[in-house]
Write a protein that holds these residues in place. Structure first.
Motif, PDB file in Angstrom:
ATOM      1  N   VAL A  69       0.864  -1.189   0.000  1.00 60.90           N
ATOM      2  CA  VAL A  69       0.000   0.000   0.000  1.00 60.90           C
ATOM      3  C   VAL A  69       0.897   1.234   0.000  1.00 60.90           C
ATOM      4  N   GLY A  72       4.707   0.932   0.205  1.00 67.11           N
ATOM      5  CA  GLY A  72       5.325   0.148   1.283  1.00 67.11           C
ATOM      6  C   GLY A  72       4.603  -1.176   1.466  1.00 67.11           C
ATOM      7  N   ILE A  73       5.297  -2.134   2.079  1.00 70.92           N
ATOM      8  CA  ILE A  73       4.645  -3.405   2.374  1.00 70.92           C
ATOM      9  C   ILE A  73       3.796  -3.217   3.623  1.00 70.92           C
ATOM     10  N   ARG A  74       2.569  -3.611   3.523  1.00 70.09           N
ATOM     11  CA  ARG A  74       1.671  -3.441   4.660  1.00 70.09           C
ATOM     12  C   ARG A  74       1.624  -4.719   5.494  1.00 70.09           C
ATOM     13  N   ASP A  75       1.671  -5.836   4.821  1.00 72.01           N
ATOM     14  CA  ASP A  75       1.617  -7.102   5.545  1.00 72.01           C
ATOM     15  C   ASP A  75       2.163  -8.181   4.632  1.00 72.01           C
ATOM     16  N   GLU A  76       2.852  -9.131   5.210  1.00 73.98           N
ATOM     17  CA  GLU A  76       3.295 -10.268   4.408  1.00 73.98           C
ATOM     18  C   GLU A  76       3.440 -11.471   5.320  1.00 73.98           C
ATOM     19  N   PHE A  77       3.116 -12.603   4.811  1.00 71.97           N
ATOM     20  CA  PHE A  77       3.399 -13.815   5.577  1.00 71.97           C
ATOM     21  C   PHE A  77       3.514 -15.029   4.679  1.00 71.97           C
ATOM     22  N   GLN A  78       4.210 -15.993   5.208  1.00 72.68           N
ATOM     23  CA  GLN A  78       4.376 -17.275   4.534  1.00 72.68           C
ATOM     24  C   GLN A  78       4.224 -18.294   5.650  1.00 72.68           C
ATOM     25  N   LYS A  79       3.258 -19.169   5.500  1.00 74.49           N
ATOM     26  CA  LYS A  79       2.979 -20.081   6.620  1.00 74.49           C
ATOM     27  C   LYS A  79       2.646 -21.464   6.094  1.00 74.49           C
ATOM     28  N   PRO A  80       3.232 -22.489   6.689  1.00 81.03           N
ATOM     29  CA  PRO A  80       2.835 -23.842   6.289  1.00 81.03           C
ATOM     30  C   PRO A  80       1.402 -24.119   6.738  1.00 81.03           C
ATOM     31  N   ALA A  82      -1.147 -27.285   7.859  1.00 81.60           N
ATOM     32  CA  ALA A  82      -1.217 -28.711   8.231  1.00 81.60           C
ATOM     33  C   ALA A  82      -2.489 -28.894   9.049  1.00 81.60           C
ATOM     34  N   GLU A 115      -4.098 -28.110  14.061  1.00 77.79           N
ATOM     35  CA  GLU A 115      -2.952 -28.240  13.165  1.00 77.79           C
ATOM     36  C   GLU A 115      -1.981 -29.278  13.710  1.00 77.79           C
ATOM     37  N   GLN A 185      10.712 -11.569  -3.452  1.00 75.77           N
ATOM     38  CA  GLN A 185      11.279 -10.215  -3.475  1.00 75.77           C
ATOM     39  C   GLN A 185      10.873  -9.500  -4.770  1.00 75.77           C
ATOM     40  N   LYS A 188       7.245  -8.574  -4.489  1.00 79.20           N
ATOM     41  CA  LYS A 188       7.073  -7.433  -3.575  1.00 79.20           C
ATOM     42  C   LYS A 188       7.478  -6.132  -4.276  1.00 79.20           C
TER      43      LYS A 188
ATOM     44  N   ARG B  75       4.024 -18.776  11.378  1.00 76.29           N
ATOM     45  CA  ARG B  75       4.578 -17.829  10.408  1.00 76.29           C
ATOM     46  C   ARG B  75       6.078 -17.684  10.603  1.00 76.29           C
ATOM     47  N   GLN B 122       4.875   0.067   5.354  1.00 74.09           N
ATOM     48  CA  GLN B 122       6.223   0.431   5.817  1.00 74.09           C
ATOM     49  C   GLN B 122       6.883   1.353   4.793  1.00 74.09           C
ATOM     50  N   SER B 123       6.339   2.555   4.666  1.00 76.14           N
ATOM     51  CA  SER B 123       6.967   3.556   3.803  1.00 76.14           C
ATOM     52  C   SER B 123       6.566   4.929   4.331  1.00 76.14           C
TER      53      SER B 123
END
Lengths: 564, 558
Positions: A69, A72-80, A82, A115, A185, A188, B75, B122-123
């Motif tokens: 937004v 800038g990055i507002r939120d990011e995640f990487q999650k397994p 299960a 999980e 990257q 993003k 996470r 984040q900007s």
């Protein structure tokens, strides 16, 4: 019972014929799930009342989400992922705990699944999660069954006398796909770059640029003996822009890209062009005059038509809608009758994975009840033929056609997959616009509308409410008899399903795909709608609701000016 | 991970000196938008903004967990930036603060959301634009509230009120923020192994061991030029277990343990905690259900003592300036310490302090660390109680009778405007006793009251202060005759009030730090620390919690 056995036998050869690319016996999750299911089922089926059907699902994969937004990055995640899920039924197929209680409000809501990560060395926690869920749900189901029985004894008889369940056919299928890796990257950077495009746009109050991935495998076993491993992958890039007029009316533009691989994502150049186009549309909406209530000829262009078919007719073709006596059951008793314009045929086809090169989110191999997917003709040239069915029969439709679907954590319901509307006769889109002008003149109307974009509003299906719908137009043009067009804003399409679908008088040859996710009784499920543009003899529009708030008092910070 | 470290390095500061704003993206964005707000933000015919406070909280987290040896998906290390914006309209004597409609205790922003955003881009541009929208929401609410407050005060004849905004010295605090370090390599394997130890109790349905590392970075700026930059690191081990007691009743256990700031001690500590927890669960497994009511002395051990004070002391010391709610009865739940200065409000055994200036105690993080409060006032350490008598209480800029200035205890959360709150509470007893002596004192008191047995509450519990009810999961019964102990469940504490604080008979020598989110700030991230020993309290009432458990499962555990 004889009938059940017969159907069961009939289905086995069909289902076992599917070809996969892996061996079931090598799948540790399936082996353990089967073992634990059988151990539980052996005892629970002897209980009073018995648990007569159990299925276990294990979803193993990953979720990725990136949101940018304003540069800038507002939120990011990487999650397994299960997730362990259990579904079971108490009683017998003729009457079980899943039956809706007449006159009692009930609402199924999702619970975050338990999980557990399975490894070759350690399966104890995995087994205990399934065991724990089974024990808890068995008690719930047995208690609910007694409520169902009391309800049946004390309340008015339900017209639909069909069973509550039909055993799904036995299926053995193993299909796996490697999980994809992504250059996050790079993605993003792409999102951040395009999110900068809207920072100085005065009509963009909020914006969001997103990338999401859900991928993995679903393992399924049930007490019939079915064992499945199937892959899933939903990769999506989407953005939305919001604004608000001085009168409080909210305006919005949205765009998305559903792809199979990272390579298919739009380039920076393409995305930039699309965002600029969306900004231009938002600016046009901000300047546009407010629309007025009218009953006039209208074209719903491809995407808008796809949303319309989904909301207004699609939900009424979900089999569950005819099971519940408290539902409006718009299409009850109408099989074989003409219910909509004879021009239109509607099918549900979860086996369709691509259309015109576009990936379809609503496709799958097996549904969430372990039933193989297959195409179903729902309405043929305006005549009602079938419904989207899961393993809960309705009168005249005793078996599932693979449309039991759900979000993780929810119970399954009959839901749409890839819903496609086709027309027996089509014309090029330009011709459709000419026909619209002719219709406006013929009816002596001062104008008509072309709706380019519709958002899901709501459609009432309960018996206590009128069987009506209200859909929000997001991009609409007022068309004058001389062909002049102007953007207007603030209009909702309203009407009732049978009347409006009978007003379709022509269709374009511009079949358009609208991929999305539909939120309903069984949670959010990936879904696709395909439709050509549709010309309606007339349709009713009303003024849209406005926010009570003005735009912010101060204009947005002017960074360029401040730099100077 | 590399990415996160790089970003962090970019945001850390060298040669910090309190006095000038730090040159980083957060303060640049806050300062630029603040200037625009105070200069230009106006609605014609409405009161001007008088005061604005911006707070950005950047929270970094890394959690790994496992149950019975199997990894639970979590996470990757990540962070999220949130923003809170507070605006008052009017002037120093009378402004919009301290007034809310009876049905609405939050900002009335669009979509019913308070002037709060839980994820800010984040900007520089992203932060500016978020602050711009939040400030607008907050100001619209404030100017409306100001008009309503004036009308309400006129109707009620409330003309001689103390100033809504008292002056305070300039406050600033600048702390260098170190990069966030993710949990050590191999931590997943370590928690896998720790959780696998749960297998030795065959009845455990679930035994989760989680390791959590948090770093909360706070950036505050107000329109008077006050500012603060500081952080709170938090290292925890948490344990969650599900089981069925020997009676077949379902039972769940959840506890978290603060780890010292020195990571070298963690492996041994974690092992020790897991072993102790398993021993505790083993004892609790044999708990029997009790329905018989009890009135008599109760020993609140360790974390239970922190819950006890959180339940009864914190609400009395918080929100000491009642809100005007636009009704006939205003804010009946506000802290009653406000008009009890000099009165005995707790047992004379105790002195109590609130020390927002401390960030750690005996190597453990204090969650209530707050150098500058949310109204830009230097947060002062307070001697609240001396030998049971109330000396002082937390205050804010809006004054109450007998108070001349704020002592810097305004705390704000997503759903609350800045109100008086506690930070790091220290309960310091005059005399302490060993665990054995505390139990002997409990038994002695039991005998004096001719009770067959007494109770010990061994762990933290949930409570409802308004109803005076608390729900310990299990309690330990100790028999007067021979000191025999047994675990009991099914009881709740009833009829407790702040008056109960006067009934403390003795304190242990086991003072420790217990961090918690303050329940009084519902749904908030306002956190506090309670530093307390175990306490023996006279006259606690227990009665059946009326819970009826399900029958046991018919299928045995796999």
């Amino acid at each position: 019972m004889k009938k059940l056995i017969f159907m069961f036998l009939l289905w086995i050869p069909l289902s076992l014929s599917a070809q996969g690319n892996c061996e079931i016996k090598e799948q540790l999750p399936l082996k353990l799930m089967k073992q634990e299911l059988e151990r539980n089922f052996k005892i629970l089926k002897k209980q009073k009342p018995p648990i007569y059907y159990i299925s276990y699902t294990y979803t193993q994969g990953e979720e990725i989400s990136v949101k940018a937004v304003d540069g800038g990055i507002r939120d990011e995640f990487q999650k397994p992922v299960a997730d362990v899920e259990v579904s079971l039924r108490a009683g017998n197929p003729q009457m079980d705990n899943t039956r809706a209680l007449r006159g009692e409000y009930s609402f199924s809501y999702g619970l975050r699944p338990e999980e557990s990560t399975l490894s070759n060395k350690n399966s104890l926690d995995f087994l205990r999660r399934f065991w724990s869920e089974t024990q808890s749900l068995a008690k719930d189901a047995q208690e609910k069954l007694s409520r169902v029985q009391a309800n049946v004894r004390s309340r008015a008889e339900n017209k639909d006398k069909s069973d509550d369940f039909v055993f799904p056919p036995l299926s053995l299928y193993c299909h796996e796909e490697p999980l994809q890796t992504f250059d996050l990257q790079k993605i993003k950077d792409l999102l951040v770059a395009v999110s900068r495009l809207t920072i100085q746009e005065k009509n963009v109050l909020k914006s969001s640029f997103n990338f999401s991935v859900e991928q993995g495998h679903r393992y399924f076993v049930d007490s019939v003996g079915t064992q499945l491993k199937t892959p899933y992958a939903y990769i999506r890039l989407f953005y939305s822009l919001y604004g608000r007029g001085k009168d409080g009316l909210e305006i919005e533009r949205f765009n998305d890209y559903n792809v199979s691989t990272e390579k298919e994502l739009p380039s920076l150049q393409q995305l930039t062009e699309d965002v600029r186009k969306s900004v231009a549309e938002l600016n046009a909406l901000a300047q546009a005059a407010e629309g007025e209530a009218a009953n006039v000829p209208v074209i719903l262009k491809g995407r808008a038509a796809a949303v319309f078919v989904h909301e207004v007719m699609g939900h009424r073709l979900e089999g569950d809608q005819l099971k519940d006596a408290d539902d409006g059951q718009t299409l009850s008793g109408k099989v074989g009758q003409q219910v909509i314009s004879p021009l239109i045929t509607i099918t549900a086809d979860p086996t369709l994975t691509y259309f015109n090169g576009e990936m379809l989110r609503g496709a799958y191999e097996y549904d969430d009840e372990g039933v193989k997917s297959r195409p179903v003709v729902l309405i043929e040239n305006g005549v009602l033929r079938n419904f989207m069915m899961r393993s809960t029969p309705i009168e005249g439709f005793p078996v599932s056609n693979g449309h039991g679907r759900k979000e993780r954590g929810y119970p399954a319901a009959a839901r749409m997959s890839v819903l496609r509307a086709t027309a027996s006769e089509t014309v090029p889109y330009e011709k459709l616009e000419e026909m619209l002008l002719q219709e406006i003149k013929k009816q002596n109307k001062p104008f008509g509308f072309i709706v380019e974009d519709l958002a899901g509003g709501f459609t009432f299906t309960g018996a206590s409410m009128p069987q009506s719908f209200k859909l929000e137009t997001k991009m609409i043009y007022k068309v004058f008899p001389d062909g002049r067009k102007e953007v207007v804003r603030g209009l909702d399409v309203i009407g009732t399903p049978l009347v409006s679908f009978n007003r379709i008088i022509a269709a374009g040859n511009d079949d358009t795909v609208f991929n999305g996710s539909c939120g309903s009784v069984s949670g959010w499920v990936p879904q696709t709608n395909i439709s050509p543009s549709l010309l309606f003899e007339n349709m009713e529009f009303q003024k849209a609701e406005k926010s009570a708030f003005k735009p912010p008092v101060l204009p947005a910070p002017d960074f360029k000016q401040e730099e100077k | 991970m590399k990415k996160i470290l790089l970003l962090l390095l970019g945001f850390s500061f060298l040669n910090l000196s309190a006095g000038s704003l730090p040159d980083n993206v957060y303060f640049r964005a806050m300062s630029d938008e603040m200037q625009r707000t105070m200069k230009d933000l106006r609605v014609k015919g409405s009161a001007k903004p008088f005061f604005a406070g911006y707070k950005l909280v950047d929270e970094y987290r890394h959690i790994v967990s496992a149950s019975l040896g199997s990894k639970i998906p979590q996470r990757e290390p990540h962070n999220s930036l949130s923003a809170l914006v507070y605006v008052t309209a009017g002037d120093g004597q009378e402004n919009s603060s301290g007034f809310t409609l009876a049905s609405q205790s939050t900002y009335k922003g669009e979509e019913g959301v308070p002037a709060y955003s839980e994820s800010v881009p984040q900007s520089y541009e992203g932060i500016r634009r978020e602050l711009w929208k939040l400030t607008d929401d907050a100001y619209i609410f404030a100017s409306t509230a100001y008009d309503q407050k004036k009308a309400y005060k006129k109707r009620k004849g409330l003309n001689k009120e103390l100033p809504d905004f008292s002056q305070a010295k300039k406050a600033s605090f600048l702390q260098e923020i170190p990069p966030f370090s993710a949990l050590e390599e191999g931590m997943q394997e370590r928690v896998n192994a720790l959780s696998a130890q749960g297998k030795r109790l065959p009845y455990l349905e679930k035994f989760t061991v989680g390791r959590s590392r948090l770093q909360q970075r706070n950036y505050f700026l107000d329109s008077k030029g006050n500012f603060a930059q500081y952080y709170t690191p938090q290292d925890y081990l948490y344990i969650e277990a599900s089981l069925r007691l020997a009676t077949g009743e379902p039972y769940s256990f959840l506890n978290s343990y603060i780890l010292p700031q020195d990571p070298a001690t963690h492996p041994a500590q974690m092992q020790q905690i897991v072993e102790k927890t398993l021993a505790e669960i083993e004892k609790q497994y044999h708990a029997v259900r009790e329905k018989k009511p009890y009135v008599g002395p109760v020993l609140f051990k360790k974390k239970a003592a922190a819950s006890f004070f959180s339940f009864l002391f914190v609400p009395a010391a918080s929100n000491t300036k009642p809100l005007l709610e636009g009704s006939d009865y205003n804010d009946t739940a506000s802290g009653y310490f406000r008009d009890r200065k000099g009165m005995r409000v707790i047992s004379p055994l105790f002195d109590v302090y609130d020390k927002p200036s401390l960030s750690q105690h005996q190597g453990k993080t204090l969650a209530g660390f707050m150098p500058v409060d949310d109204e830009g006032v230097k947060a002062e350490d307070l001697h609240l109680i001396q030998e049971g008598k109330l000396l002082a209480f937390p205050t804010i800029r809006s004054l109450v009778e007998g108070q001349k200035r704020s002592n810097g205890h305004a705390r704000m959360s997503q759903v609350r405007l800045p109100r008086a709150g506690v930070s790091n509470l220290f309960f310091v007893p005059k005399e302490t006793f060993s665990e054995k002596e505390m139990e002997e004192k409990l038994l002695q008191r039991c005998k004096e009251q001719e009770l067959e047995y007494c109770y010990i509450v061994p762990s933290s519990f949930y409570y409802s202060t308004d109803e005076g009810v608390a729900f310990p999961k299990v309690v330990e019964r100790i028999y007067t005759k021979d000191g025999r102990k047994e675990m009991v469940n099914g009881l709740k504490i009833t009829g407790a009030s702040s008056r109960t604080l006067r009934n403390i008979l003795a304190a242990g020598d086991d003072t420790d730090v217990y961090n918690e989110y303050s329940k009084y700030y519902l749904f908030s991230t306002v956190s506090q620390a309670i530093v307390t020993p175990s306490v023996l309290v006279d006259e606690i009432e227990l009665q059946s919690n009326m819970y009826i458990p399900d029958t046991p499962p018919v299928v045995p555990l796999p």
